[in-house]
Scaffold this motif. Structure first.
Motif, PDB file in Angstrom:
ATOM      1  N   ARG A   1       0.855  -1.188   0.000  1.00 21.17           N
ATOM      2  CA  ARG A   1       0.000   0.000   0.000  1.00 21.17           C
ATOM      3  C   ARG A   1       0.888   1.235   0.000  1.00 21.17           C
ATOM      4  N   ILE A   2       0.579   2.161  -0.898  1.00 19.50           N
ATOM      5  CA  ILE A   2       1.299   3.421  -0.981  1.00 19.50           C
ATOM      6  C   ILE A   2       0.296   4.548  -0.774  1.00 19.50           C
ATOM      7  N   THR A   3       0.634   5.471   0.095  1.00 18.72           N
ATOM      8  CA  THR A   3      -0.172   6.667   0.268  1.00 18.72           C
ATOM      9  C   THR A   3       0.501   7.793  -0.511  1.00 18.72           C
ATOM     10  N   VAL A   4      -0.273   8.460  -1.347  1.00 19.84           N
ATOM     11  CA  VAL A   4       0.239   9.538  -2.191  1.00 19.84           C
ATOM     12  C   VAL A   4      -0.439  10.830  -1.773  1.00 19.84           C
ATOM     13  N   PHE A   5       0.353  11.827  -1.432  1.00 21.83           N
ATOM     14  CA  PHE A   5      -0.161  13.158  -1.164  1.00 21.83           C
ATOM     15  C   PHE A   5       0.101  14.007  -2.403  1.00 21.83           C
TER      16      PHE A   5
ATOM     17  N   PRO B   1       6.061   7.807 -13.662  1.00 22.17           N
ATOM     18  CA  PRO B   1       6.592   6.727 -12.822  1.00 22.17           C
ATOM     19  C   PRO B   1       5.554   5.979 -11.984  1.00 22.17           C
ATOM     20  N   LEU B   2       4.589   6.684 -11.381  1.00 21.24           N
ATOM     21  CA  LEU B   2       3.599   5.981 -10.570  1.00 21.24           C
ATOM     22  C   LEU B   2       2.711   5.098 -11.443  1.00 21.24           C
ATOM     23  N   ALA B   3       2.339   5.577 -12.609  1.00 25.33           N
ATOM     24  CA  ALA B   3       1.529   4.757 -13.522  1.00 25.33           C
ATOM     25  C   ALA B   3       2.298   3.501 -13.926  1.00 25.33           C
ATOM     26  N   GLU B   4       3.597   3.660 -14.166  1.00 28.37           N
ATOM     27  CA  GLU B   4       4.437   2.507 -14.532  1.00 28.37           C
ATOM     28  C   GLU B   4       4.539   1.524 -13.364  1.00 28.37           C
ATOM     29  N   LEU B   5       4.701   2.050 -12.153  1.00 25.19           N
ATOM     30  CA  LEU B   5       4.774   1.177 -10.974  1.00 25.19           C
ATOM     31  C   LEU B   5       3.465   0.420 -10.786  1.00 25.19           C
ATOM     32  N   ARG B   6       2.348   1.103 -10.984  1.00 21.32           N
ATOM     33  CA  ARG B   6       1.042   0.447 -10.839  1.00 21.32           C
ATOM     34  C   ARG B   6       0.854  -0.654 -11.880  1.00 21.32           C
ATOM     35  N   ALA B   7       1.403  -0.434 -13.068  1.00 18.18           N
ATOM     36  CA  ALA B   7       1.245  -1.412 -14.147  1.00 18.18           C
ATOM     37  C   ALA B   7       2.137  -2.640 -13.961  1.00 18.18           C
ATOM     38  N   THR B   8       3.203  -2.505 -13.182  1.00 18.22           N
ATOM     39  CA  THR B   8       4.166  -3.598 -13.059  1.00 18.22           C
ATOM     40  C   THR B   8       4.223  -4.228 -11.666  1.00 18.22           C
ATOM     41  N   THR B   9       3.507  -3.657 -10.711  1.00 16.36           N
ATOM     42  CA  THR B   9       3.581  -4.114  -9.322  1.00 16.36           C
ATOM     43  C   THR B   9       2.180  -4.192  -8.739  1.00 16.36           C
ATOM     44  N   ASN B  10       1.965  -5.169  -7.882  1.00 16.60           N
ATOM     45  CA  ASN B  10       0.669  -5.303  -7.228  1.00 16.60           C
ATOM     46  C   ASN B  10       0.628  -4.352  -6.028  1.00 16.60           C
TER      47      ASN B  10
ATOM     48  N   GLU C   1      -1.672  -1.093  -3.913  1.00 10.68           N
ATOM     49  CA  GLU C   1      -2.883  -0.319  -3.674  1.00 10.68           C
ATOM     50  C   GLU C   1      -2.431   1.112  -3.394  1.00 10.68           C
ATOM     51  N   VAL C   2      -3.034   2.079  -4.079  1.00  5.75           N
ATOM     52  CA  VAL C   2      -2.663   3.483  -3.905  1.00  5.75           C
ATOM     53  C   VAL C   2      -3.783   4.207  -3.172  1.00  5.75           C
ATOM     54  N   ASP C   3      -3.420   4.814  -2.059  1.00  6.46           N
ATOM     55  CA  ASP C   3      -4.341   5.641  -1.284  1.00  6.46           C
ATOM     56  C   ASP C   3      -3.989   7.091  -1.591  1.00  6.46           C
ATOM     57  N   TRP C   4      -4.745   7.697  -2.512  1.00 10.68           N
ATOM     58  CA  TRP C   4      -4.482   9.078  -2.952  1.00 10.68           C
ATOM     59  C   TRP C   4      -5.123  10.048  -1.981  1.00 10.68           C
ATOM     60  N   ARG C   5      -4.346  10.988  -1.501  1.00  9.16           N
ATOM     61  CA  ARG C   5      -4.832  12.004  -0.573  1.00  9.16           C
ATOM     62  C   ARG C   5      -4.615  13.390  -1.176  1.00  9.16           C
ATOM     63  N   GLY C   6      -5.717  14.087  -1.406  1.00  6.26           N
ATOM     64  CA  GLY C   6      -5.605  15.466  -1.876  1.00  6.26           C
ATOM     65  C   GLY C   6      -5.003  16.340  -0.792  1.00  6.26           C
ATOM     66  N   PHE C   7      -3.914  17.019  -1.124  1.00  3.64           N
ATOM     67  CA  PHE C   7      -3.160  17.838  -0.172  1.00  3.64           C
ATOM     68  C   PHE C   7      -3.080  19.241  -0.768  1.00  3.64           C
ATOM     69  N   GLU C   8      -3.894  20.146  -0.253  1.00  2.85           N
ATOM     70  CA  GLU C   8      -3.959  21.505  -0.792  1.00  2.85           C
ATOM     71  C   GLU C   8      -2.625  22.201  -0.545  1.00  2.85           C
ATOM     72  N   VAL C   9      -1.821  22.303  -1.591  1.00  2.00           N
ATOM     73  CA  VAL C   9      -0.460  22.793  -1.452  1.00  2.00           C
ATOM     74  C   VAL C   9      -0.398  24.319  -1.312  1.00  2.00           C
ATOM     75  N   HIS C  10      -1.361  25.022  -1.871  1.00  2.00           N
ATOM     76  CA  HIS C  10      -1.395  26.487  -1.759  1.00  2.00           C
ATOM     77  C   HIS C  10      -2.769  26.949  -1.274  1.00  2.00           C
ATOM     78  N   PRO C  11      -3.094  26.674  -0.009  1.00  2.00           N
ATOM     79  CA  PRO C  11      -4.415  27.096   0.489  1.00  2.00           C
ATOM     80  C   PRO C  11      -4.581  28.612   0.507  1.00  2.00           C
ATOM     81  N   GLU C  12      -3.473  29.332   0.399  1.00  2.00           N
ATOM     82  CA  GLU C  12      -3.547  30.799   0.411  1.00  2.00           C
ATOM     83  C   GLU C  12      -4.032  31.387  -0.909  1.00  2.00           C
TER      84      GLU C  12
END
Length: 194
Positions: A3-7, A22-31, A33-44
């Motif tokens: 399991r990979i968490t992505v911010f 790279p992440l798409a390639e990793l997903r295609a070649t490795t089993n 699970e990606v936990d995508w987390r939206g991280f507001e980088v510029h809330p200002e």
């Protein structure tokens, strides 16, 4: 399964390149699970957004465009650089609602492509409505969710969770084994699953 968490944030060009390369390639070649987390980088960034040259300065923005496009080319990613940077909260809130309905990945991918390939404004209601509809979600319910405080709170909680884990920028990839920060080649991302 690993399991990979992505911010990540929609307005971050390095996130787009990393996710489409790279992440798409990793997903295609490795089993994994990606936990995508939206991280507001510029809330200002105010609602309505800002010109990229205003946020970063004209010279820095011009230099960054060249660098980002070269990086994208290196990873085989097609993209354009929008000159307007929206406040990403509404799009991130919409994706949190989509997560609750099992459509996070589809909507997140659609919004990323709309912004980085077509340069659309991710605060525009028509854009958000059409994106929701394109992945099989009710556009009217999506519009309500995109500005509802409970979904916005989930975005804020994602950022707080990231801070607890030491995330200071995006993209950041975390697993039990390692941490990778920034847009890195697949060989570096593979450290996450060893």
């Amino acid at each position: 399964m690993n399991r990979i968490t992505v911010f990540s944030d929609f307005i971050c060009p390095f996130c787009y390149v990393a996710e489409r390369g790279p992440l798409a390639e990793l997903r295609a070649t490795t089993n994994i699970e990606v936990d995508w987390r939206g991280f507001e980088v510029h809330p200002e960034i105010p609602k309505g957004g800002v010109a990229a040259a205003t946020l970063f300065g004209e010279e820095r923005f011009a230099d960054a465009q060249d660098y980002i496009l070269q990086l994208a080319d290196l990873f085989g990613v097609r993209m354009s650089i929008p000159t307007h940077i929206p406040n990403s909260m509404r799009a991130l809130a919409l994706t949190e609602w989509a997560r609750s309905l099992g459509k996070l990945d589809a909507l997140k991918d659609r919004l990323l492509d709309l912004y980085w390939q077509d340069g659309v404004d991710l605060e525009d209601e028509d854009v958000l409505r059409d994106a929701a509809k394109s992945v099989g979600l009710c556009p009217e319910r999506g519009m309500s969710a995109s500005c509802a405080s409970n979904w916005e709170m989930r975005v804020i909680q994602n950022r707080a969770f990231g801070y607890e884990l030491g995330v200071s920028g995006v993209p950041t990839f975390l697993s039990e084994n390692d941490r990778v920060v920034g847009c890195q080649p697949i060989e570096v991302l593979q450290r996450l699953v060893r």
